[in-house]
Motif scaffolding. Structure first.
Motif, mmCIF file in Angstrom:
data_model
loop_
_atom_site.group_PDB
_atom_site.id
_atom_site.type_symbol
_atom_site.label_atom_id
_atom_site.label_comp_id
_atom_site.label_asym_id
_atom_site.label_seq_id
_atom_site.Cartn_x
_atom_site.Cartn_y
_atom_site.Cartn_z
ATOM 1 N N CYS A 878 0.859 -1.196 0.000
ATOM 2 C CA CYS A 878 0.000 0.000 0.000
ATOM 3 C C CYS A 878 0.888 1.237 0.000
ATOM 4 N N THR A 879 1.447 1.549 -1.139
ATOM 5 C CA THR A 879 2.475 2.586 -1.238
ATOM 6 C C THR A 879 1.948 3.992 -0.993
ATOM 7 N N GLN A 880 0.599 4.163 -0.977
ATOM 8 C CA GLN A 880 0.018 5.486 -0.743
ATOM 9 C C GLN A 880 -0.354 5.707 0.726
ATOM 10 N N LEU A 881 -0.094 4.715 1.572
ATOM 11 C CA LEU A 881 -0.564 4.752 2.963
ATOM 12 C C LEU A 881 0.023 5.943 3.722
ATOM 13 N N MET A 882 -0.856 6.744 4.353
ATOM 14 C CA MET A 882 -0.434 7.907 5.120
ATOM 15 C C MET A 882 -0.762 7.769 6.606
ATOM 16 N N VAL A 883 -1.900 7.095 6.935
ATOM 17 C CA VAL A 883 -2.316 6.943 8.328
ATOM 18 C C VAL A 883 -2.599 5.472 8.590
ATOM 19 N N LEU A 884 -1.936 4.927 9.608
ATOM 20 C CA LEU A 884 -2.183 3.559 10.071
ATOM 21 C C LEU A 884 -2.428 3.612 11.570
ATOM 22 N N TRP A 898 9.261 -2.268 8.593
ATOM 23 C CA TRP A 898 9.164 -2.637 7.175
ATOM 24 C C TRP A 898 8.238 -1.710 6.388
ATOM 25 N N LEU A 899 7.561 -0.793 7.110
ATOM 26 C CA LEU A 899 6.738 0.208 6.428
ATOM 27 C C LEU A 899 7.498 1.506 6.163
ATOM 28 N N GLU A 900 8.785 1.557 6.564
ATOM 29 C CA GLU A 900 9.508 2.830 6.508
ATOM 30 C C GLU A 900 9.723 3.334 5.079
ATOM 31 N N LYS A 901 9.609 2.431 4.104
ATOM 32 C CA LYS A 901 9.806 2.859 2.719
ATOM 33 C C LYS A 901 8.599 3.592 2.152
ATOM 34 N N LEU A 902 7.479 3.536 2.873
ATOM 35 C CA LEU A 902 6.286 4.224 2.388
ATOM 36 C C LEU A 902 6.491 5.725 2.482
#
Length: 903
Positions: A878-884, A898-902
């Protein structure tokens, strides 16, 4: 006689053979006789096989004349579908072959009829008794009928048939498919006829079902031109492309715009080796096959405007050897770059406006020596404007607005010898514009350099352009401008200076200013109405909004030709009475009037005279009281009364013959302190936009609010308690377009009604902060057009239906803060359009599903549930993810580095 000549010739040949002394003379005679003989044979062949020529003397045959007179008897002039007079174009005392629009052959047979663009109606059955007819043109008339009853199959010699733009509708008859000699068939643009006659909505169309597209053309193998624009062929649209390419091998022109064609286009179109013109505008084609048309060596013109194209446009098409015109505009997701152009490129017109083309403009663009029109408006081009554009001596229109072009504007652009329009606004251009030579010989009529970062003074050269009619220089950083500097532009018609530091001398009344038709001085820090407007007698459009003008609007401002006026955001008022009885004062008949945020305390009385008013904006004033009946002009289409304290009379004088209520298309009455739905809405059958948010309306939403025409219904922040049952004939609300519904922040209770699922075009359903209970309806899964669903902050219970992935358009799904339970269904991870998923504040259990296909996700909120396990690693897709937000659960996982590349 032929035999005698032959015998004589033979004897001469024998004599010549035995008499050598006479040989030269005899041989000359022989050659002359042979030439004469061969010419006689050739002439006989020509006369026996050639068709009669139209330049030979001809006289109308009685039979043909009778059929034409019968045709004239059954036709009549009908502008706007209203009988005007009988069709009397032809003089019965003259030969019918000399009649206007009639062509005969040498024998007096009628072979051509051209009655185009005459506003004709009636019937033309007798025309089908003219069996020699080859050319028939009835385009541009007002027949407004079907074609079923006409005997097209009788015209077996017909080669050219043009019935375009004549208000024909219904099924195209099978009989047309029997015309085996057709070379050109044009049934296009019937909708243009209805527009021409004032009908703009729900237009009847020609359609191809039985016969279908294949049946229509299967016998027409000689066709070289086929125009079916705006004919509905959607029922077999996926097959029509392949059918055309297989059957119509001689096709030169194929025009199928707005036909309901759905993509992808078949690659076999490239097999049409003679294709020179392809027009497919307004069809949802989506994407093009690879190498589309890149080998079409005869292609001259291609138009794919507004086809919802995405992907990458084949660069090779821009380099085809004979291509002259390309229009792929209004495809906002279509990517591409301009190639390097060779010096033998034939391009004359290139339109890429409103596409996602990007990159730098190549310097080789200067090789397009035949280019007349270049339209790159609203793309993503960046970098400097190539200096080589100055080599384009045939360039007439240059449109580069709405990009990210940087650097300076080279003055050589202004010296292009053929240039008439130069649009460079809405970029990132900087610096000073230098003076340029030969301004007095320039042809430039329209110049736009607004919304950049330009500095310095306006060059005197620009103020000397003799043909300049439209000048847009707004929102730059030019040094202060004086109004009198524009006096020398004698042909100026349109001046836009908004957001400019403008100095207006106090004696500006005496300025001999050019007679403007449109003037915009928005946001120019004006404190009074400019006096020079007194002498602007041709002014049709005036924008003085967002200034600091205060006081009464002077009578001299109301120029008699004004139709568009915006005085919004000024502290103004109107005199109680206007000098309407003064013979020297003629109040304009306005079509659009904008008086938002003007501190007005009552409805301006001069509106009583405005019987042609279409748009009226009185929003955000201090108007208080009942809306007077005289406000509702029958011409009104859009009205905004929001942010006033208003009410309506209990009854309107609908029975009064002198009162004709408006048939509105847009009505905004937000924040008006209204306590009930105004009764006059019952009569508004054309209403498309209804905005009643932020009022005090209570009770049920009555079923008469659901108009078939509705596209937007905004009822948020009222005191509504329930949705009335939708009537069966209303279930197709918004049948033509998508429908947006927002009733958030009300007191709506009970279950979400199943009848909402019958609204097939419902695109957005927002009902957060209500009291809905019960389950989410399973029928929701059948709503393929739904793009937004927000029922957060209600009392919904049960589980989420595990079929939501059927909703291919769904971008927002928010059911936060309800009483929902069970697992989060896996289908949510398969929704490719999903960007917002709100599930927090419920009782969901189990694990978060995989998001293998929901790669557009930007907001994922699942906090305050009973979720467990680990975060799905598929979130990395989900390369557009801004809020989790996964807080307040029982998830057992480490921080997701592992989400740091987003980004």
């Amino acid at each position: 006689m032929p035999n005698m000549k032959t015998t004589h010739l033979s004897i001469n040949m024998l004599n010549a053979k035995h008499n050598p002394s006479s040989h030269p003379t005899n041989m000359n005679t022989l050659h002359s006789l042979i030439s004469l003989f061969l010419f006689s044979c050739f002439l006989s062949l020509v006369l026996s096989f050639s068709p009669p020529q139209t330049h030979f003397p001809k006289q109308c045959l009685d039979e043909q004349r009778a059929h034409l007179l019968q045709l004239q008897h059954h036709l009549y002039y009908a502008p706007n579908f209203t009988f005007s007079s009988k069709f009397d174009l032809w003089d019965v005392n003259t030969d019918c072959c000399s009649w206007e629009g009639v062509t005969c052959d040498a024998y007096g047979h009628v072979v051509g009829i051209d009655l185009s663009n005459k506003n004709l109606s009636g019937s033309f059955h007798s025309m089908f008794d003219l069996h020699h007819l080859q050319h028939l043109n009835l385009a541009g008339n007002n027949f407004n009928t079907t074609l079923f009853s006409y005997g097209f199959n009788k015209l077996q010699n017909l080669t050219h048939l043009n019935l375009s733009s004549s208000c024909f509708h219904g099924q195209i008859p099978m009989k047309i498919s029997h015309l085996t000699r057709l070379v050109s068939l044009d049934l296009s643009y019937q909708d243009n006829c209805y527009w021409r006659n004032g009908y703009h909505y729900y237009l009847p169309r020609l359609k191809l079902e039985k016969p279908n597209f294949k049946t229509l053309i299967k016998n027409s193998r000689l066709l070289t031109e086929l125009y079916l624009d705006s004919v509905d062929i959607s029922t077999q649209s996926t097959k029509s492309c392949k059918t055309a390419s297989l059957v119509l091998s001689n096709l030169h022109v194929l025009s199928l715009s707005n036909c309901g064609l759905k993509g992808p286009l078949c690659s076999s179109l490239s097999r049409l080796s003679f294709l020179s013109k392809l027009i497919l505008d307004g069809n949802p084609i989506s994407y093009l096959p690879s190498n589309f048309l890149v080998n079409s060596s005869h292609l001259v013109s291609l138009s794919l405007r507004s086809c919802n194209l995405n992907g990458h446009f084949p660069t090779g098409i821009l380099l085809l050897p004979k291509i002259q015109s390309i229009d792929i505009s209004v495809n906002e997701f279509l990517n591409g770059q301009l190639p390097e152009f060779s010096s033998n490129n034939s391009l004359q017109s290139l339109s890429l406006s409103y596409t996602n083309f990007s990159g730098k403009l190549p310097e080789s663009i200067g090789n397009l020596k035949f280019l007349t029109d270049l339209d790159l408006y609203g793309c993503n081009f960046f970098g400097p404007i190539p200096s080589s554009i100055a080599n384009l001596s045939h360039l007439v229109n240059l449109e580069l607005r709405g990009n990210m072009l940087s650097g300076s504007i080279h003055s050589s652009l202004f010296t292009l010898p053929s240039l008439k329009t130069l649009y460079l606004g809405e970029n990132q251009l900087v610096g000073k514009i230098d003076e340029f030579p030969n301004a007095s010989s320039s042809l430039i009529q329209e110049l736009s350099i607004g919304n950049n970062y330009l500095t310095g003074p306006i060059p005197n050269s620009i103020l000397q352009l003799p043909s300049l009619e439209r000048l847009y220089i707004e929102s730059n950083s030019f040094s202060s401008m004086k109004l009198d500097m524009f006096v020398q532009l004698k042909n100026l018609r349109d001046l836009t200076l908004f957001n400019t530091s403008l100095l207006i001398e106090s004696d500006n009344r005496s300025l001999t200013f050019p007679q403007l038709e449109r003037l915009s001085l928005r946001s120019c820090n004006l404190t009074e109405f400019p006096e020079f407007i007194r002498r602007q007698d041709k002014l049709g459009s005036l924008d003085l909004s967002h200034n600091h003008i205060h006081g009464f609007v002077p009578n001299w401002l109301w120029k008699s030709k004004l139709s568009w006026v915006d005085l919004s955001f000024n502290m103004i008022d109107f005199p109680k009475q206007l000098p309407l009885s003064d013979a020297n004062f003629s109040f304009p008949m306005l079509k659009e009037l904008y008086l938002a945020s003007c501190n007005i305390s009552s409805f301006p009385e001069f509106i009583k005279t405005q019987d042609k008013l279409v748009d009226l904006d009185l929003s955000n004033n201090h108007i208080y009281g009942v809306v007077p009946n005289w406000l509702w002009k029958s011409s009104l289409s859009r009205v905004n009364l929001s942010f006033n304290v208003i009410d309506f009379p209990k009854q309107l004088p609908l029975s009064d013959l002198n009162f004709s209520f408006s048939m509105l298309r847009e009505l905004s009455m937000e924040s008006c302190n209204i306590s009930s739905f105004p009764e006059f809405l019952k009569s508004q059958e054309n209403l498309e936009y209804l905005k009643l948010s932020n009022n005090k309306i209570s009770g049920a939403i009555p079923n008469w609010v659901w108009k078939k025409s509705l596209r937007y219904l905004l009822l948020a922040n009222n005191h509504l308690s329930s949705l009335d049952q939708l009537l069966p004939n209303q279930s197709s609300t918004s049948s033509q377009d998508s429908f947006y519904f927002n009733a958030s922040y009300n007191n709506l209770s009970g279950p979400i009604p199943n009848w909402l699922c019958n609204m097939s075009q419902l695109s957005t359903f927002y009902a957060s902060y209500n009291n809905f209970n019960g389950p989410i309806p399973n029928c929701l899964c059948n709503m393929s057009q739904l793009s937004g669903f927000d029922a957060s902050y209600n009392n919904l219970s049960g589980s989420i239906p595990n079929c939501l992935d059927n909703m291919s358009q769904l971008g927002t799904f928010d059911v936060s803060y309800n009483n929902l339970s069970g697992p989060i269904p896996n289908c949510l991870g398969n929704m490719s359009a999903l960007s917002w998923l709100g599930l927090q504040g419920n009782n969901f259990s189990g694990m978060i599903p995989k998001f293998s296909k929901a790669t557009q996700l930007q907001f994922l909120k699942v906090s305050e549930n009973r979720l467990e396990g680990k975060l799905p690693r598929s979130l990395a897709k989900c390369t557009q993810l801004m809020v989790l937000d996964v807080g307040s659960n029982m998830i057992n996982d480490t921080f997701p580095f592992w989400l740091e590349k987003l980004t």
